[in-house]
Scaffold this motif. Sequence first.
Motif, PDB file in Angstrom:
ATOM      1  N   VAL A  74    -107.409  28.711 -69.829  1.00 21.06           N
ATOM      2  CA  VAL A  74    -105.986  28.596 -69.524  1.00 21.06           C
ATOM      3  C   VAL A  74    -105.299  29.951 -69.568  1.00 21.06           C
ATOM      4  O   VAL A  74    -104.538  30.315 -68.665  1.00 21.06           O
ATOM      5  N   LEU A  77    -106.252  31.978 -66.577  1.00 17.76           N
ATOM      6  CA  LEU A  77    -105.611  31.513 -65.345  1.00 17.76           C
ATOM      7  C   LEU A  77    -104.158  31.983 -65.294  1.00 17.76           C
ATOM      8  O   LEU A  77    -103.688  32.500 -64.270  1.00 17.76           O
ATOM      9  N   LEU A  78    -103.461  31.831 -66.424  1.00 20.95           N
ATOM     10  CA  LEU A  78    -102.050  32.240 -66.453  1.00 20.95           C
ATOM     11  C   LEU A  78    -101.921  33.749 -66.289  1.00 20.95           C
ATOM     12  O   LEU A  78    -101.041  34.239 -65.570  1.00 20.95           O
ATOM     13  N   LEU A  88     -94.359  41.326 -56.908  1.00 22.30           N
ATOM     14  CA  LEU A  88     -93.407  40.488 -56.174  1.00 22.30           C
ATOM     15  C   LEU A  88     -91.980  40.910 -56.508  1.00 22.30           C
ATOM     16  O   LEU A  88     -91.121  41.050 -55.634  1.00 22.30           O
ATOM     17  N   ALA A  93     -95.586  42.053 -51.570  1.00 23.84           N
ATOM     18  CA  ALA A  93     -96.137  40.708 -51.463  1.00 23.84           C
ATOM     19  C   ALA A  93     -96.694  40.292 -52.818  1.00 23.84           C
ATOM     20  O   ALA A  93     -96.899  41.135 -53.700  1.00 23.84           O
ATOM     21  N   TYR A  94     -96.922  38.985 -52.990  1.00 21.67           N
ATOM     22  CA  TYR A  94     -97.524  38.488 -54.218  1.00 21.67           C
ATOM     23  C   TYR A  94     -98.883  39.149 -54.392  1.00 21.67           C
ATOM     24  O   TYR A  94     -99.626  39.328 -53.424  1.00 21.67           O
ATOM     25  N   LEU A  95     -99.208  39.535 -55.620  1.00 27.50           N
ATOM     26  CA  LEU A  95    -100.451  40.231 -55.953  1.00 27.50           C
ATOM     27  C   LEU A  95    -100.509  41.671 -55.431  1.00 27.50           C
ATOM     28  O   LEU A  95    -101.571  42.260 -55.360  1.00 27.50           O
ATOM     29  N   THR A  96     -99.348  42.232 -55.031  1.00 24.36           N
ATOM     30  CA  THR A  96     -99.321  43.672 -54.778  1.00 24.36           C
ATOM     31  C   THR A  96     -99.448  44.348 -56.130  1.00 24.36           C
ATOM     32  O   THR A  96     -98.648  44.100 -57.029  1.00 24.36           O
ATOM     33  N   HIS A  97    -100.467  45.186 -56.281  1.00 27.42           N
ATOM     34  CA  HIS A  97    -100.753  45.689 -57.623  1.00 27.42           C
ATOM     35  C   HIS A  97    -100.137  47.055 -57.870  1.00 27.42           C
ATOM     36  O   HIS A  97     -99.967  47.858 -56.957  1.00 27.42           O
TER      37      HIS A  97
ATOM     38  N   ALA B   3     -93.114  34.615 -49.723  1.00 30.09           N
ATOM     39  CA  ALA B   3     -93.848  34.297 -50.947  1.00 30.09           C
ATOM     40  C   ALA B   3     -93.986  32.792 -51.126  1.00 30.09           C
ATOM     41  O   ALA B   3     -94.898  32.320 -51.797  1.00 30.09           O
ATOM     42  N   THR B   6     -97.331  31.061 -50.690  1.00 28.78           N
ATOM     43  CA  THR B   6     -98.376  31.029 -51.711  1.00 28.78           C
ATOM     44  C   THR B   6     -98.278  29.779 -52.575  1.00 28.78           C
ATOM     45  O   THR B   6     -99.224  29.442 -53.285  1.00 28.78           O
ATOM     46  N   ALA B  17    -102.785  24.937 -65.534  1.00 27.01           N
ATOM     47  CA  ALA B  17    -102.853  25.698 -66.785  1.00 27.01           C
ATOM     48  C   ALA B  17    -101.885  25.118 -67.819  1.00 27.01           C
ATOM     49  O   ALA B  17    -102.237  24.938 -68.981  1.00 27.01           O
ATOM     50  N   THR B  20    -102.894  21.889 -69.377  1.00 25.37           N
ATOM     51  CA  THR B  20    -104.001  22.097 -70.317  1.00 25.37           C
ATOM     52  C   THR B  20    -103.470  22.568 -71.662  1.00 25.37           C
ATOM     53  O   THR B  20    -103.945  22.147 -72.712  1.00 25.37           O
ATOM     54  N   VAL B  21    -102.445  23.430 -71.623  1.00 24.42           N
ATOM     55  CA  VAL B  21    -101.870  23.946 -72.869  1.00 24.42           C
ATOM     56  C   VAL B  21    -101.325  22.801 -73.725  1.00 24.42           C
ATOM     57  O   VAL B  21    -101.521  22.777 -74.938  1.00 24.42           O
ATOM     58  N   VAL B  59     -98.263  35.345 -45.320  1.00 21.53           N
ATOM     59  CA  VAL B  59     -98.187  36.257 -46.443  1.00 21.53           C
ATOM     60  C   VAL B  59     -99.565  36.869 -46.635  1.00 21.53           C
ATOM     61  O   VAL B  59    -100.575  36.180 -46.610  1.00 21.53           O
ATOM     62  N   ALA B  60     -99.579  38.205 -46.737  1.00 22.58           N
ATOM     63  CA  ALA B  60    -100.841  38.913 -46.963  1.00 22.58           C
ATOM     64  C   ALA B  60    -100.868  39.327 -48.424  1.00 22.58           C
ATOM     65  O   ALA B  60    -100.032  40.074 -48.877  1.00 22.58           O
ATOM     66  N   PHE B  61    -101.845  38.809 -49.165  1.00 20.54           N
ATOM     67  CA  PHE B  61    -101.896  39.094 -50.592  1.00 20.54           C
ATOM     68  C   PHE B  61    -102.072  40.585 -50.843  1.00 20.54           C
ATOM     69  O   PHE B  61    -102.867  41.251 -50.170  1.00 20.54           O
ATOM     70  N   GLY B  62    -101.308  41.073 -51.809  1.00 21.40           N
ATOM     71  CA  GLY B  62    -101.436  42.461 -52.208  1.00 21.40           C
ATOM     72  C   GLY B  62    -100.901  43.444 -51.187  1.00 21.40           C
ATOM     73  O   GLY B  62    -101.033  44.645 -51.359  1.00 21.40           O
ATOM     74  N   GLY B  63    -100.284  42.942 -50.105  1.00 22.68           N
ATOM     75  CA  GLY B  63     -99.706  43.833 -49.127  1.00 22.68           C
ATOM     76  C   GLY B  63    -100.736  44.661 -48.370  1.00 22.68           C
ATOM     77  O   GLY B  63    -100.428  45.710 -47.828  1.00 22.68           O
TER      78      GLY B  63
END
Lengths: 149, 484
Positions: A74, A77-78, A88, A93-97, B3, B6, B17, B20-21, B59-63
């Motif tokens: 868990v 995952l979180l 974001l 974009a989401y998951l842009t690091h 976004a 997603t 998740a 489950t918690v 949407v492209a993940f991570g740009g």
Amino acid sequence: MTSRIVILAVVARPLYLVILLASVWVLLRGHDEPGGGFIGGLMAVSATILWAVAHGTAAARARLPLGDALWPAVIGLLLAALSGVPGLLGGGAYLTHLWWTLALGPAELKLSTVLLFDIGVYLAVWGALAGYALALLAVDERDQPGGAP
Amino acid sequence: MSALATAPAIVPLAAAALVTVVRSRPALQQAVAVVGILVLLACALALLAQVLTGETLVVAFGGWPAPMAIEFVVDRTAAALVVITALMGAAAIVFLASDADVGNGHPLLLPLLFGVLAGAGGAFVTGDLFNLYVWFEVMLICALGLLAIGGRVDQLDASFKYLALNLLGTLLLLFAVAAVYGVTGHLNFAALAAAAPAVAPGLWLAVLTLLTLAFLVKAGAFPVYAWLPASYHTLPAPVLALVAGLLTKVGIYAVLRTLGDVFSPAPGVLHELLGWVAAATMLFGVLGAAYHWDMRRILAFHIISQVGYILLGIALASAAGYAATLFYTLHHIIVKANLFLIAAIIWRLTGSYDLRRIGGLYVARPWMTLLLLIPALSLVGIPPLSGFWAKLLLLEEAIGQGRVVWTVVALVVSVLTLYSMMKIWMEAFWKRHPDPDWQPPVNTRLGPAWAATVGLAGVTVWISLYPQALLVYAQAAAATLGGR
């Protein structure tokens, strides 16, 4: 313990540690070379299975982070899901690091949200697959004398 | 707000998740699950509102730049299926609050349920072939968990069959994805569509056949459907309704997305082959159903039979055929899930799924007849119910293309479907209960079960009486397929 193999039980202790260390190494090298959270997590699962075969599933479960398979799953995952949020919020974009470099004297330490994501994947894979594996091994234990109840 | 695209995968994953918690507190877990599914439903409706304006969300993940990034692409087809996924999740979670064959309240049931929803949602919106494989895997792992958590011998037996036969499909899929990557050098749908015409036709046909076969295993098509009736009947009813309604449709969606959209126009011989597979699937499914007396097995075989109809729409390889496929899929998920839920209510009232051991419901619950007949007759295709419109669209196009054999098979299968549905009605409702002292139980908690089934029947009635809205939507969705 009667039905278990003594050599395996003795060897399991150092091997468990070595496999876990190797899995962390694979996790960390995943940035620039083959590896990463998924493979590292799978290696960690193999360590848990080794311990379960050597000492029983209850003991192997107790050795997982926080003593249960579900918690690492868990939390992982979180962690992985949340690692995409800073990018974001920064307008990407989401998951842009995002990457930061910490200068530590001569060396430098690269920190990033990718690392958070990978650690999340590592924990999620370890927890989830170890949970499945331990449940399956426990089915077998019920049938053999000397196994965990 | 790209976004939002997603959400079909991320919202159920986060919900999985969270439930489950809080798993040690059942009431709180139920509450969190309700909130989670409502958020998913809201996001799905927001996506629907976006695509209704004619926009396709990407949407492209991570740009990352285009061919490298994993993309989520929400067009009309994907958005409709995401809405239906959320709706089915909601129906299952509401139904879980009743006492009609809902299992023993295992704390991991809801997390795995959300896992299945995440897998389906991700598969519907992804724009990347390998990512599609990953979502299939998520679904497989979670469905396997759902099959196994009871721990009874018959459940483990069912999980093993499910695992063995589905792993074969998964492995085939992985091979096929690797082969596609090998001959084109791409995994992204848009890049694949651009690269496909350059591949040698013979090689391309082989690769696409492998890919389609892998998806057909997941869809439960002839002759690779053995895993479905072998495993489904051991699940708790609401989970069964969700899994049965949804999972095979993801396989069908993947066939539609690849043959009908990304790799369109696919080799004609493949569509021809798919048509015969569809006809055989219809026939063998319905014949299997005629043989059985357990309501869940009858309904499971009817999934296979109906998968045949839906595949027929793809085999016709035209915009009208694809529109019929989408219409049929949406109608069928609702109807099929509802039948499984109603079977669970029958189980609660009469004490068995075996039609030979029950009866007398028409005297005890006369208006429940209506509740059964709406989805049952809709499955058969009796006008004016939703199944009639679905079959009309499909057969109109089949006849228009001169496909006489396929049309005749579809019509014969309809009659046999009517036989199965009438069998359920005659045995469970019309005949007397074999036990002369039988009385329907008094201490039941069926309120949530009625709410879920009546709600789904309401959606069916809405489609039945006002098919135009869904038809126009499906035609607009089909018109955009293959336009890459």
